[in-house]
Design an enzyme around this catalytic site. Structure first.
Site, PDB file in Angstrom:
ATOM      1  CB  CYS A   1      40.391  49.246  23.437  1.00  0.00           C
ATOM      2  SG  CYS A   1      41.560  48.055  22.783  1.00  0.00           S
TER       3      CYS A   1
ATOM      4  CD  GLN B   1      46.880  39.479  43.372  1.00  0.00           C
ATOM      5  OE1 GLN B   1      46.333  39.643  42.283  1.00  0.00           O
ATOM      6  NE2 GLN B   1      46.534  38.512  44.206  1.00  0.00           N
TER       7      GLN B   1
ATOM      8  CB  CYS C   1      41.852  35.044  41.047  1.00  0.00           C
ATOM      9  SG  CYS C   1      42.650  33.452  40.800  1.00  0.00           S
TER      10      CYS C   1
END
EC number: 2.1.1.-
Length: 451
Positions: free
Chosen positions: A73, A283, A408
């Site tokens: 990236c 999700q 999470c």
């Protein structure tokens, strides 16, 4: 404290922190360095000095870890959306196992040293997995750009090719920025609190249908914008406008209006389909959601006489996996649109034993129990803040025989387990990598009431 801001120091990285940073000691001072890996010798510059630790930025890696890789990236170091893309993927999974152990060691729930922590379940291809994006819009020299705020700042990093974002959603946001420019739509001004501030694009993996939310502080004329966008991308089935006039950093306001198209898109998981309205939670990694929900199903041993509560149920997607084999499923969520979806989905699938209600889990579960409802098992899938204290007390008071905690946030999970292990035994913790290249993970915890 022996270090000062701007001081440059050598450092040996001893371990990784829960946010993906490297951790070392300089003359007994704990130093956190984002971008550094365990085992590396580095040179860094102190950026902040706190009471018990210091923070630093990585300058050079003098001895690199064999697990270091070059991130593909181009904006990795400035974006902040991913934290561990410089770590080889198999080692990312090991890191996430360790994050769970670190959290447990910090909070020390009863019996934590004996918990079975199963290896994190990763992805075969850990890229382009995000089916949903929420990008901010800002004007750069008269040109509209979309992207994310750099970590800990309000400086927008333009992103036109995110490597973890689904390609269709990226192509659509790129087109949206062009059209916002073309039609001179108002872009958010932080001083005036006016204009379009955020764009949400979400794709249903099963149907390729796409929904879009334009978040704006005021009404905007979008007819031409919608016409050209939907012509370019026929996958777009819904365009909604969310009004957010708040000065806070909250992404969404309370009011969402469908401007064009259908009310919901069609998604599927574990072989059943459901409707997903724009504001309903689901999700963001559909491939791993199959794995995650599959682990929830494995963790509960229920049958035709059992009653289940699905707290934080969203559109009902987890509970539907059990509705066909238990006596009843009840769920709740604070987002009314999600509950409307859950009710419609249950009806469409013929689950007349599924009941859903809008509101806070801690309030509704207490109400149901006072009305005589008794759950044999409860599934909780809370936000990153973990379980509300009132809900914890409710669960510990009524003590359903089985519980599955879908987390999470490993820190709030470990914190909540301190209370839950007063009544429940932890059979195992199964981590699922829902967010490759980030420091976050999702965990399924199987709990059984102690006899």
């Amino acid at each position: 404290m022996v270090v000062k801001v701007k001081q440059k120091i050598p450092l040996k990285i001893k371990r990784m922190g829960i946010n993906g940073e490297g951790i070392g000691f300089y003359q007994k001072t704990l130093v956190f360095v984002p971008g550094a890996l365990k085992g590396e010798d580095i040179f860094c510059q102190i950026t902040a000095v706190k009471r018990n630790f210091a923070e630093a930025k990585l300058l050079t890696v003098n001895k690199a870890s064999k697990n270091r890789v070059k991130p593909a990236c181009s904006v990795y170091e400035t974006c902040g959306g991913c934290q561990i893309m410089h770590l080889a993927y198999p080692k990312q999974l090991d890191f996430k196992d360790d994050v769970i152990r670190q959290a447990l060691k910090k909070f020390k729930p009863t019996g934590y040293e004996q918990f079975e922590i199963r290896p994190t379940l990763g992805m075969k291809k850990p890229d382009h997995y995000r089916a949903k994006l929420q990008f901010q819009l800002r004007s750069f020299g008269g040109t509209v750009k979309a992207g994310l705020f750099s970590q800990g700042s309000h400086r927008l990093v333009p992103i036109d090719n995110c490597l973890v974002q689904d390609q269709l959603t990226q192509d659509i946001i790129n087109k949206i920025t062009q059209l916002v420019d073309k039609y001179k739509l108002p872009i958010y001004n932080e001083r005036k609190i006016a204009g379009i501030r955020t764009i949400m694009v979400r794709k249903a993996q099963a149907s390729d249908q796409v929904q879009i939310i334009v978040v704006s502080s005021k009404e905007v004329r979008l007819a031409n914008f919608i016409g050209e966008l939907t012509k370019a991308f026929p996958q777009v089935k819904t365009v909604a406008l969310n009004s957010n006039r708040s000065k806070s950093s909250e992404i969404y306001g309370d009011e969402t209006e469908i401007l064009w198209g259908q009310e919901a898109i069609h998604e599927e998981v574990l072989d059943y389909g459901f409707a997903l309205s724009p504001r309903a939670f689901y999700q963001l990694n559909p491939q791993q959601t199959e794995v995650l929900y599959g682990e929830v199903v494995k963790a509960l041993d229920v049958g035709s006489k059992d009653h289940i509560i699905d707290a934080y149920c969203g559109v009902g997607s987890i509970g539907f996996a059990f509705a066909g084999k238990v006596k009843s499923v009840r769920g709740m969520d604070i987002i009314p649109e999600a509950i409307e979806d859950a009710q419609k989905n249950a009806k469409a699938m013929g689950f007349d034993n599924a009941y859903y209600e809008a509101g806070k889990a801690e309030d509704i579960i207490s109400k149901w129990y006072k009305q005589g409802y008794r759950a044999d098992a409860v599934i909780v899938d809370p936000p990153r803040t973990g379980l509300d204290d009132k809900l914890l007390k409710t669960i510990l008071h009524y003590q359903p025989k089985q519980m599955v905690y879908v987390s999470c946030n490993t820190s709030t999970l470990a914190r909540d387990l301190v209370q839950l292990t007063k009544v429940y035994d932890v059979h195992y913790i199964q981590s699922v990598d829902m967010f490759p290249h980030t420091a976050r993970t999702e965990a399924v915890v199987k709990l059984q009431k102690r006899v």
